[in-house]
Design an enzyme around this catalytic site. Sequence first.
Site, mmCIF file in Angstrom:
data_model
loop_
_atom_site.group_PDB
_atom_site.id
_atom_site.type_symbol
_atom_site.label_atom_id
_atom_site.label_comp_id
_atom_site.label_asym_id
_atom_site.label_seq_id
_atom_site.Cartn_x
_atom_site.Cartn_y
_atom_site.Cartn_z
ATOM 1 N N LYS A 198 6.089 -10.100 -4.034
ATOM 2 C CA LYS A 198 4.682 -9.691 -4.012
ATOM 3 C C LYS A 198 4.428 -8.640 -2.924
ATOM 4 O O LYS A 198 3.747 -7.631 -3.134
ATOM 5 C CB LYS A 198 3.806 -10.926 -3.775
ATOM 6 C CG LYS A 198 2.398 -10.650 -3.337
ATOM 7 C CD LYS A 198 1.554 -10.105 -4.461
ATOM 8 C CE LYS A 198 0.237 -9.596 -3.933
ATOM 9 N NZ LYS A 198 -0.780 -9.458 -4.918
ATOM 10 N N CYS A 252 -5.541 -5.841 -0.313
ATOM 11 C CA CYS A 252 -4.111 -6.086 -0.538
ATOM 12 C C CYS A 252 -3.227 -4.989 0.037
ATOM 13 O O CYS A 252 -2.471 -5.216 0.971
ATOM 14 C CB CYS A 252 -3.864 -6.205 -2.030
ATOM 15 S SG CYS A 252 -5.002 -7.348 -2.790
#
Length: 416
Positions: A198, A252
Site C-alpha cells: 500500500k 494519502c
Amino acid sequence: MKICIIGLGYIGLPTALMLSKSHNVFGCDTKEEIVENINGKNPPFIEPGLEEMLKKSNLRAFTHPVESDVFIICVPTLFNKEVKMADLKYVKRAIEEIVPYLRKENLIIIESTITPGTCEKIVTPLLEKSGLRVNKDIYLSHCPERAMPGNTFYEIIHNNRVVGGSDDKSADLAEELYKSFVKGTIYKTSIRTAEFVKLMENTTRDVNIALVNEFAILAEEIGINVREAIELANKHPRVNLLTPGPGVGGHCIAVDPWFLTESTVNTRIINTAREINDGMPRYILSKAKKIFVERNIKDPTVTIFGVAYKGNVDDTRETPALKLIKLCEKEGWNVKVYDPCVKEFEYPLLPLEEAIRDTDLIIVETDHTEFKNINAKMTSNFVRNKNIIDTRNIMNCKEFLDEGFEIKILGIGKGN
Ligand code: SAJ
C-alpha cells in the site's frame, strides 16, 4: 453475516454500503453528527453515487461498535508533521473499542493505511487483550483500501485488492468476504507485505508527480509547454508521465511516503520527492511575487480558486492551497478564497463575486470542472488587476486573454 465497520468516512461508508447489499452491516463512528446524517440518509460528504446508495441501503450507524462476525477498521491514520511519522492513535483506539465485543472466530480487517509491522507489533497485542489469541481464536487481515475519492464506488468494486493475512485462514476469510462485492482480482499475501504494498503504491505516485513538477519548472526555464512535451513523451510505449500541479494534497499521497522513511536512514528518492512536492506552493508564490514586482502592484489582494486537494471533491486535507495561503499572508498580502465544492475551511469561503472583487491576482489551485465555465467578462468587471496563475491549466484561457488578462500557466515558459 454480521459486519461492523469502524470509521464511516471516505472509505468506510462506501464499503459499508457495498457490503450492506448482501450482509447485515452496522456502522460505527465517534462523530455523532456523521452517525445522525447516515441514519437520516444524508450523505456526510460529496461522492458521486453516495446519496443514492445511502437512500437505498438499510445500513444503521452507531457511536459504538456492535457485536459482529467481522470488524473492519477504516479510521484515518494521522500524520505527525513535526517528526514526519505516522500517528496510529485512531487505529489503536478503534481496536481498543472493539475488544469488548470480540468473540471466538471473529475476523478483524484493517483497511486503514499503516506502517509495516503494525499488525504484528501493535494490533495483535491490543486484540489479545480480549483473552482471545490471533490465528487461534480470532483472525486478522490487512486489506488496504485503494479507491480514489471522486470515483470510490467504481473503484472499490473494480480495483484489484491485496489481502494480507496473519495466517492462511485469515487471508482466506478476508478474501471470501471481499468477493461478495469486488469484481477485481484478490491477491493474497503476508500481512507485512500488504502493509508495504500500500505504501509503495502511493509513494510511486508521489515520486512520479514530483518528477513532472520538476519537468514543469524546467520547461518554464527552457521556454516550452510541459503539457505538450508530456503528451509527446507519453507516446513512447514505456513512458507514462503524470500531470504537474500546485503540490500534492489529500490524506494519502502527501503523507504515506513518510511512513516508509520514518524508521530508516536508507531512503533518498522518497524524501526528495516529498520535498519537491511540498516545495510547489513556494514556487507558485515566487511566480506571484514576480507579477507584483513587474507590474508594480503594492499591497496586493490574491484570490485563491480552489482549496480542495483535487478537482470536484470537498476534501481539503493536506491541500497545498493552505500552504500557499499562509505564504501569501506572510508576505503581508490580503487573501480571499473561492471554492464551489468545499463547505468548511480554515479561511472564509466567499461567493465568487466577493472573492474576485478588487483582486490583483487569481491563483487557480484546484481543477474543479466549474472553473472551466467562469465568465471572463464578468471576472474582468470585478477585479482590480487582470492577472491569473493557473496551476492546473483549467481556465478558459482564450476568453480571459481576449478580456486583457495576463495568464501564467504552470509549466509553460515564455514564447508559448
Ligand atoms: N496530482 C497531481 N498530478 C497528477 C495526479 C495527482 O498533481 O497527475 C495531485 C492531486 O491534485 C492531489 C494529489 O496529487 O493533490 C493526490 O491525488 P490523487 O488523485 O493522485 O490521489 P488520492 O490521494 O485522491 O488517492 C490516492 C490513490 N492512490 C494511487 O493512485 C496510487 C488511491 O488509489 C488511494 O486509495 C488513495 O490515495 C489512498 O487512500 O491511499
